[in-house]
Design a protein around this motif. Sequence first.
Motif, PDB file in Angstrom:
ATOM      1  N   ASP A  14       0.810  -1.223   0.000  1.00 13.98           N
ATOM      2  CA  ASP A  14       0.000   0.000   0.000  1.00 13.98           C
ATOM      3  C   ASP A  14       0.841   1.270   0.000  1.00 13.98           C
ATOM      4  O   ASP A  14       0.342   2.352   0.261  1.00 13.98           O
ATOM      5  CB  ASP A  14      -1.021   0.002   1.139  1.00 13.98           C
ATOM      6  CG  ASP A  14      -0.355  -0.032   2.496  1.00 13.98           C
ATOM      7  OD1 ASP A  14       0.884   0.000   2.567  1.00 13.98           O
ATOM      8  OD2 ASP A  14      -1.082  -0.098   3.506  1.00 13.98           O
ATOM      9  N   GLY A  15       2.124   1.143  -0.298  1.00 15.73           N
ATOM     10  CA  GLY A  15       2.970   2.318  -0.456  1.00 15.73           C
ATOM     11  C   GLY A  15       3.343   3.021   0.833  1.00 15.73           C
ATOM     12  O   GLY A  15       3.580   4.218   0.832  1.00 15.73           O
ATOM     13  N   ILE A  16       3.423   2.303   1.931  1.00 14.14           N
ATOM     14  CA  ILE A  16       3.872   2.898   3.189  1.00 14.14           C
ATOM     15  C   ILE A  16       5.393   3.093   3.155  1.00 14.14           C
ATOM     16  O   ILE A  16       5.916   4.023   3.721  1.00 14.14           O
ATOM     17  CB  ILE A  16       3.448   2.031   4.389  1.00 14.14           C
ATOM     18  CG1 ILE A  16       1.935   2.085   4.526  1.00 14.14           C
ATOM     19  CG2 ILE A  16       4.125   2.496   5.671  1.00 14.14           C
ATOM     20  CD1 ILE A  16       1.377   1.180   5.577  1.00 14.14           C
ATOM     21  N   PHE A  17       6.101   2.216   2.476  1.00 11.95           N
ATOM     22  CA  PHE A  17       7.552   2.288   2.238  1.00 11.95           C
ATOM     23  C   PHE A  17       8.410   2.143   3.480  1.00 11.95           C
ATOM     24  O   PHE A  17       9.508   2.676   3.546  1.00 11.95           O
ATOM     25  CB  PHE A  17       7.929   3.567   1.477  1.00 11.95           C
ATOM     26  CG  PHE A  17       7.208   3.711   0.174  1.00 11.95           C
ATOM     27  CD1 PHE A  17       7.320   2.740  -0.798  1.00 11.95           C
ATOM     28  CD2 PHE A  17       6.407   4.802  -0.063  1.00 11.95           C
ATOM     29  CE1 PHE A  17       6.653   2.845  -2.000  1.00 11.95           C
ATOM     30  CE2 PHE A  17       5.732   4.933  -1.261  1.00 11.95           C
ATOM     31  CZ  PHE A  17       5.853   3.947  -2.233  1.00 11.95           C
ATOM     32  N   ALA A  18       7.960   1.397   4.463  1.00  3.09           N
ATOM     33  CA  ALA A  18       8.810   1.086   5.609  1.00  3.09           C
ATOM     34  C   ALA A  18      10.022   0.268   5.165  1.00  3.09           C
ATOM     35  O   ALA A  18      11.082   0.345   5.780  1.00  3.09           O
ATOM     36  CB  ALA A  18       8.021   0.328   6.670  1.00  3.09           C
ATOM     37  N   CYS A  19       9.894  -0.456   4.079  1.00  4.49           N
ATOM     38  CA  CYS A  19      10.986  -1.278   3.560  1.00  4.49           C
ATOM     39  C   CYS A  19      12.168  -0.425   3.080  1.00  4.49           C
ATOM     40  O   CYS A  19      13.321  -0.841   3.192  1.00  4.49           O
ATOM     41  CB  CYS A  19      10.497  -2.169   2.431  1.00  4.49           C
ATOM     42  SG  CYS A  19       9.679  -1.294   1.075  1.00  4.49           S
ATOM     43  N   GLY A  32       3.694   4.049  -7.630  1.00  2.00           N
ATOM     44  CA  GLY A  32       3.493   4.412  -6.235  1.00  2.00           C
ATOM     45  C   GLY A  32       3.642   3.271  -5.255  1.00  2.00           C
ATOM     46  O   GLY A  32       3.394   3.436  -4.064  1.00  2.00           O
ATOM     47  N   LEU A  33       4.044   2.102  -5.741  1.00  4.05           N
ATOM     48  CA  LEU A  33       4.264   0.940  -4.890  1.00  4.05           C
ATOM     49  C   LEU A  33       5.761   0.678  -4.771  1.00  4.05           C
ATOM     50  O   LEU A  33       6.561   1.258  -5.490  1.00  4.05           O
ATOM     51  CB  LEU A  33       3.551  -0.281  -5.464  1.00  4.05           C
ATOM     52  CG  LEU A  33       2.045  -0.140  -5.661  1.00  4.05           C
ATOM     53  CD1 LEU A  33       1.480  -1.389  -6.324  1.00  4.05           C
ATOM     54  CD2 LEU A  33       1.342   0.145  -4.345  1.00  4.05           C
ATOM     55  N   ALA A  34       6.128  -0.216  -3.877  1.00  2.06           N
ATOM     56  CA  ALA A  34       7.536  -0.564  -3.708  1.00  2.06           C
ATOM     57  C   ALA A  34       8.002  -1.476  -4.835  1.00  2.06           C
ATOM     58  O   ALA A  34       7.227  -2.269  -5.386  1.00  2.06           O
ATOM     59  CB  ALA A  34       7.748  -1.257  -2.365  1.00  2.06           C
ATOM     60  N   THR A  35       9.272  -1.353  -5.171  1.00  2.58           N
ATOM     61  CA  THR A  35       9.920  -2.245  -6.115  1.00  2.58           C
ATOM     62  C   THR A  35      11.360  -2.430  -5.657  1.00  2.58           C
ATOM     63  O   THR A  35      11.784  -1.854  -4.656  1.00  2.58           O
ATOM     64  CB  THR A  35       9.847  -1.707  -7.558  1.00  2.58           C
ATOM     65  OG1 THR A  35      10.274  -2.744  -8.453  1.00  2.58           O
ATOM     66  CG2 THR A  35      10.693  -0.472  -7.748  1.00  2.58           C
TER      67      THR A  35
END
Length: 88
Positions: A14-19, A32-35
Motif C-alpha cells: 500500500d505504499g507505506i515504504f517502511a521497507c 506508487g508501490l515498492a519495487t
Amino acid sequence: MPAYEITIEKDACDGIFACLTRDPRFVEAADGLATVDPDADPVYDCEGDVTDTAERVVATFDDDRIDEAKQAAAACPTDAIIVEEVGE
C-alpha cells in the motif's frame, strides 16, 4: 553463499515504504508501490535479476545481504514482502 529471492506482492503493498529505510534496494516505483532496484544502493555495487509483472516484483540475489532484505520484509505492515533462500 545461498541465493535468495525477494517477492513483493503488489496487491498487498500500500505504499507505506517502511521497507525503504531497511534496505536501499527497495525504492518507490512509478505506480506508487515498492519495487527493487539493485542499482539504487549508493554504497554497494549490487547485481540481481528483477522481474516486474502486474501482480508482483521478484528479485533474485546471491550476495550476503539477505538479512537486510529480511529486515525490510519484517518492516512491511501489510506483509507484502517475502524473502526466501532459493539455493546456491
